[in-house]
Write an enzyme that holds these catalytic residues in place. Structure first.
Site, PDB file in Angstrom:
ATOM      1  N   GLY A  39     -34.189  58.432 -29.224  1.00 46.41           N
ATOM      2  CA  GLY A  39     -32.836  58.224 -28.719  1.00 46.41           C
ATOM      3  C   GLY A  39     -32.852  57.745 -27.288  1.00 46.41           C
ATOM      4  O   GLY A  39     -32.079  58.198 -26.446  1.00 46.41           O
ATOM      5  N   SER A  42     -29.658  55.380 -24.624  1.00 47.76           N
ATOM      6  CA  SER A  42     -28.426  55.760 -23.926  1.00 47.76           C
ATOM      7  C   SER A  42     -28.492  57.226 -23.526  1.00 47.76           C
ATOM      8  O   SER A  42     -29.374  57.970 -23.956  1.00 47.76           O
ATOM      9  CB  SER A  42     -27.190  55.524 -24.818  1.00 47.76           C
ATOM     10  OG  SER A  42     -27.208  56.388 -25.938  1.00 47.76           O
ATOM     11  N   GLY A  43     -27.549  57.633 -22.678  1.00 44.42           N
ATOM     12  CA  GLY A  43     -27.359  59.039 -22.368  1.00 44.42           C
ATOM     13  C   GLY A  43     -28.580  59.766 -21.858  1.00 44.42           C
ATOM     14  O   GLY A  43     -29.315  59.286 -20.997  1.00 44.42           O
ATOM     15  N   GLY A  45     -31.426  60.505 -23.285  1.00 44.44           N
ATOM     16  CA  GLY A  45     -32.716  59.894 -23.571  1.00 44.44           C
ATOM     17  C   GLY A  45     -33.091  58.850 -22.538  1.00 44.44           C
ATOM     18  O   GLY A  45     -34.219  58.806 -22.043  1.00 44.44           O
ATOM     19  N   LEU A  87     -34.122  57.451 -37.667  1.00 46.59           N
ATOM     20  CA  LEU A  87     -34.362  58.793 -38.189  1.00 46.59           C
ATOM     21  C   LEU A  87     -33.737  59.022 -39.559  1.00 46.59           C
ATOM     22  O   LEU A  87     -34.128  59.949 -40.267  1.00 46.59           O
ATOM     23  CB  LEU A  87     -33.847  59.841 -37.194  1.00 46.59           C
ATOM     24  CG  LEU A  87     -34.629  59.909 -35.875  1.00 46.59           C
ATOM     25  CD1 LEU A  87     -33.869  60.750 -34.850  1.00 46.59           C
ATOM     26  CD2 LEU A  87     -36.023  60.469 -36.104  1.00 46.59           C
ATOM     27  N   ASN A 112     -35.097  63.857 -28.778  1.00 47.01           N
ATOM     28  CA  ASN A 112     -33.814  63.842 -28.085  1.00 47.01           C
ATOM     29  C   ASN A 112     -32.667  63.279 -28.929  1.00 47.01           C
ATOM     30  O   ASN A 112     -31.509  63.667 -28.750  1.00 47.01           O
ATOM     31  CB  ASN A 112     -33.967  63.012 -26.802  1.00 47.01           C
ATOM     32  CG  ASN A 112     -32.648  62.630 -26.186  1.00 47.01           C
ATOM     33  OD1 ASN A 112     -32.040  63.400 -25.456  1.00 47.01           O
ATOM     34  ND2 ASN A 112     -32.186  61.407 -26.468  1.00 47.01           N
ATOM     35  N   SER A 160     -29.012  72.964 -28.956  1.00 42.27           N
ATOM     36  CA  SER A 160     -27.705  73.047 -28.319  1.00 42.27           C
ATOM     37  C   SER A 160     -27.203  74.481 -28.421  1.00 42.27           C
ATOM     38  O   SER A 160     -27.593  75.228 -29.325  1.00 42.27           O
ATOM     39  CB  SER A 160     -26.718  72.112 -29.025  1.00 42.27           C
ATOM     40  OG  SER A 160     -25.388  72.357 -28.610  1.00 42.27           O
ATOM     41  N   TYR A 182     -17.948  71.235 -46.426  1.00 39.53           N
ATOM     42  CA  TYR A 182     -18.345  70.494 -45.231  1.00 39.53           C
ATOM     43  C   TYR A 182     -17.428  70.871 -44.081  1.00 39.53           C
ATOM     44  O   TYR A 182     -16.199  70.908 -44.223  1.00 39.53           O
ATOM     45  CB  TYR A 182     -18.279  68.979 -45.444  1.00 39.53           C
ATOM     46  CG  TYR A 182     -18.608  68.212 -44.172  1.00 39.53           C
ATOM     47  CD1 TYR A 182     -19.915  68.145 -43.706  1.00 39.53           C
ATOM     48  CD2 TYR A 182     -17.600  67.616 -43.403  1.00 39.53           C
ATOM     49  CE1 TYR A 182     -20.228  67.491 -42.517  1.00 39.53           C
ATOM     50  CE2 TYR A 182     -17.901  66.954 -42.224  1.00 39.53           C
ATOM     51  CZ  TYR A 182     -19.218  66.896 -41.784  1.00 39.53           C
ATOM     52  OH  TYR A 182     -19.532  66.253 -40.609  1.00 39.53           O
TER      53      TYR A 182
END
Length: 306
Positions: A39, A42-43, A45, A87, A112, A160, A182
């Site tokens: 990952g 962006s962000g 990673g 993934l 990540n 998390s 779900y």
């Protein structure tokens, strides 16, 4: 910087809520280390990769496509490589493993990448999408690379605090397709519990060696990870959060960077980390028997994908 980080102190490591990835890796020399970051485009990673590259590491950025990975790595300070790793596609993950094994062993793997709170149930290979991408894809990748890690390697799994938001039984082994029920938040929480339990089990398997594994809570961060969330309260939080409690990306990347690089993390293999310190997880997150069961069940899932 949020108001919360302004008034929050530091922990035993000397770092805390407001610490950044650059701060927790200051004066650490990673020259000669090879680090894989999933990952990467962006962000968290991208920031993690940028900072570890600054510290001298050769950083291998993995993204859903080679083009995205190459774009993310091209402007970094140190030596970089780019690999494709979708993934949600076991074939892509296995091809990534073979590509990595054609080069020198890895010193650090930072799992990540992830997706969060999909509004509708989606399936990948017959499994609920968050469970598959966040856990199964990384399980294929990391377990496939265990024989290509250095003797003192570290594996960092991005979990998390949401690992505590899962189902009452922790992991619904009998409904991993979410056919019976779900729930966007609970299914996400289940996938993050899997990430933490995988780190716990890796830590157990690494006992007696110099290898280490960690489960990391980065904090609540204003990234595009939560782009699917439509709950009105979350929409309000997205407006007020940056001022009140949300971490910046630089702060959010701190704990996984600390786990990956700092000598201070060496005594905490198998631990759940937040704010660059050891943190107590949920009871499910501490359940080593559940961690063993998940590992065995994940092996069976992967075997069934062939």
């Amino acid at each position: 910087m949020s108001l919360y980080s302004t008034f929050t102190g530091k922990g035993p490591s000397g770092f805390g809520y407001g610490s950044t990835a650059e701060e927790v890796t200051a004066e650490i020399d990673l020259t000669g280390k090879r680090i894989l970051v999933t990952g990467c485009n962006s962000g968290l990673g991208l920031e993690t990769m940028r900072v570890l590259s600054m510290r001298g590491a050769t950083v291998i950025g993995a993204a859903r496509s080679l083009e995205k990975a190459a774009a993310a790595t091209k402007d970094l300070a140190g030596e970089t490589e780019a690999v494709a790793c979708e993934l949600g596609d076991p074939g892509s993950v296995r091809a990534c493993i073979q590509t990595l094994k054609a080069h020198a062993p890895l010193d650090i793997v930072i799992a990540n990448a992830g997706i969060m709170a999909l509004p509708k149930r989606e399936l990948v290979c017959g499994y609920e999408k968050q469970f598959f991408i966040n856990h199964v894809g990384h399980f294929i990748l990391v377990s496939g690379l265990l024989d290509h890690l250095t003797d003192d390697a570290r594996v960092v799994m991005l979990s998390s605090a949401a690992h505590a938001w899962t189902w009452k039984e922790g992991i619904r082994f009998d409904d991993l397709s979410a056919e019976r029920e779900y729930n966007d938040i609970k299914n996400y929480g289940q996938s993050k519990l899997c990430n933490l339990l995988m780190a716990r089990e890796l830590g157990r398997r690494f006992e007696g060696t110099e290898r280490r594994a960690y489960g990391v809570h980065p904090g609540v961060i204003n990234t595009n990870l939560g782009r699917h969330m439509t709950n009105p309260l979350m929409a309000l939080f997205s407006r007020l959060g940056p001022l009140l409690v949300l971490k910046s990306i630089a702060q959010g990347a701190a704990t996984q960077s600390w786990a990956a690089a700092s000598p201070g993390a060496l005594d905490h293999s198998g631990a759940y980390l937040a704010n660059a310190n050891v943190k107590k997880s949920s009871s499910h997150g501490q359940n080593l028997e559940l961690a063993r069961r998940l590992w065995t069940h994940s092996e069976q899932i992967v075997a069934g994908l062939d």
